[in-house]
Every structure is written in C-alpha cells, then in structure tokens.
Design an enzyme around this catalytic site. Structure first.
Site, PDB file in Angstrom:
ATOM      1  CG  HIS A  68      -4.140  -3.291   2.477  1.00  0.00           C
ATOM      2  ND1 HIS A  68      -3.230  -2.900   3.438  1.00  0.00           N
ATOM      3  CD2 HIS A  68      -4.700  -2.156   1.998  1.00  0.00           C
ATOM      4  CE1 HIS A  68      -3.239  -1.585   3.538  1.00  0.00           C
ATOM      5  NE2 HIS A  68      -4.121  -1.111   2.676  1.00  0.00           N
ATOM      6  CB  CYS A 106      -0.982  -0.025   1.168  1.00  0.00           C
ATOM      7  SG  CYS A 106      -2.314   1.189   0.979  1.00  0.00           S
ATOM      8  CD  GLU A 160      -2.269  -5.996   5.035  1.00  0.00           C
ATOM      9  OE1 GLU A 160      -2.435  -4.789   5.300  1.00  0.00           O
ATOM     10  OE2 GLU A 160      -1.679  -6.388   4.003  1.00  0.00           O
TER      11      GLU A 160
END
Length: 207
Positions: free
Chosen positions: A185, A79, A187
């Site tokens: 992202h 990001c 995650e």
C-alpha cells in the site's frame, strides 16, 4: 487528469489524501465517462478477489479498463487492485482477472515456510533485483513499504519489477508496458509510498 476508480472495494480516502499531499489533483469516480477520459488510472482494492471482480464487471468497468490500457493510458493497481491485473486468481476458487499482467494469484501459504503467519502484515523491504522501474525513480533498493496480504502473484517473473522477502521472495510489484501494480500500500507507506505515487504521476507508461 488522474482518476481513482471507485467500484466499492478500495480505501479511497487515504489514497486521495496521499495524492493531495504530493500536490496531484485526482478524481474519485466510478462513472464510465469520467474513467474513459482519464489521462492515468488508479485501481485500488481490498477484500476478496471474486467480490471485487463482480463489482468491476458492473457497468462493464473491466472492459473499459482493458480498453484504456490498450490505448496506452498509464494504469496502476494497488493491493487487490494489482491482483485484478493478473490472468487468474485462485482465492476460494478460480476467477478470471483482467489479463493485463502475465501470471496468476495464489496463496502465499504455497510459497513461504509453514511457520510464518498469514496474512503478511507489516513493513518489508523492496528488492529491485538489478532493474529499477521508472515508478521507483525517487526511492532506493531496500526501502520499506507496508504490506497486508494473504495472496501474491506467481508465474510472473517477466513482469516482476520488485520482490520482498518473507521466508521466500514474494512478488511486490509488477509492470508490463503502461500497466503496473503494487502488492503493498503506497498510501500507507509514509514518505517512500508518496515518492512512488509521485513517480507514477510522472511516468509516461514506458519501462
């Protein structure tokens, strides 16, 4: 040893938890000595580019990351961390990046139709455009990942390894040598994101 660089602007808990889920041991640290000894590095980031750049310059972490990249250490930005890899950002002014990836960071408002919302928030498909980078070895073209961003890389066609469609093609991932970055992202991207992190952990830093 994989080190997640802690410089005060990242969602570190989610990222560390994702690595734990795939069985990869990581260390979260802002200690220059720990970062210098890393076998691979993650540069996260959320918020404004200028603030992040200022924090990264503390303890000369910017110079250390460039040195590690030049040594051949695999490095992934996520990001805002990906945006930090570029030459410059034009978010509220003009700010220097790490210049590990060619190109600049500009508002997606300059790239997409005026009727689309900014920031881009949500799940969008990755397009490899005929070339699949090793960090994507466990996923397929068209898989969906999660984006939250108002800025994206431009003038970086040579280093772009994935795009996403949001009224126009936007830079979704980049790589040059042993340095790579994801605008989305991993995650927060479920099984696809975990597979990308696994691919990064197995990546030797070559295209």
């Amino acid at each position: 040893m994989t080190v997640i660089v802690d410089y005060g602007v990242g969602n570190l808990f989610s990222l560390k938890s994702s690595f734990a889920f795939i069985g990869e041991e990581v260390i979260v640290s802002g200690d220059p000595q720990v970062i210098a000894s890393a076998e691979r590095l993650l540069l996260p980031g959320v918020g404004a580019f200028a603030d992040a750049a200022t924090k990264l310059r503390e303890n000369s972490l910017d110079k250390l990351l460039v040195a590690k990249a030049n040594e051949g250490t695999p490095l992934m930005g996520i990001c805002l961390g990906m945006q930090m890899l570029f030459e410059k950002s034009f978010e509220y002014g003009e700010h220097d990046g790490l210049s590990l990836i060619g190109g600049n960071i500009r508002s997606i408002g300059e790239q997409i139709p005026a009727d689309l919302k900014i920031p881009q928030i949500g799940w969008n498909a990755l397009n490899f455009n005929g070339k699949k980078h090793p960090i994507f070895r466990y996923i397929k073209d068209g898989d969906f990942v999660y984006f939250v961003h108002s800025y994206a890389g431009v003038d970086c066609a040579d280093d772009t390894i994935a795009t996403t469609e949001y009224g126009a093609p936007l830079t979704a991932a980049v790589a040059r040598g042993n340095v790579c970055g994801c605008q989305f992202h991993p995650e927060k991207s479920g099984k696809v994101g975990l597979a990308i992190l696994k691919g990064f952990c197995e990546w030797e830093g070559k295209a």
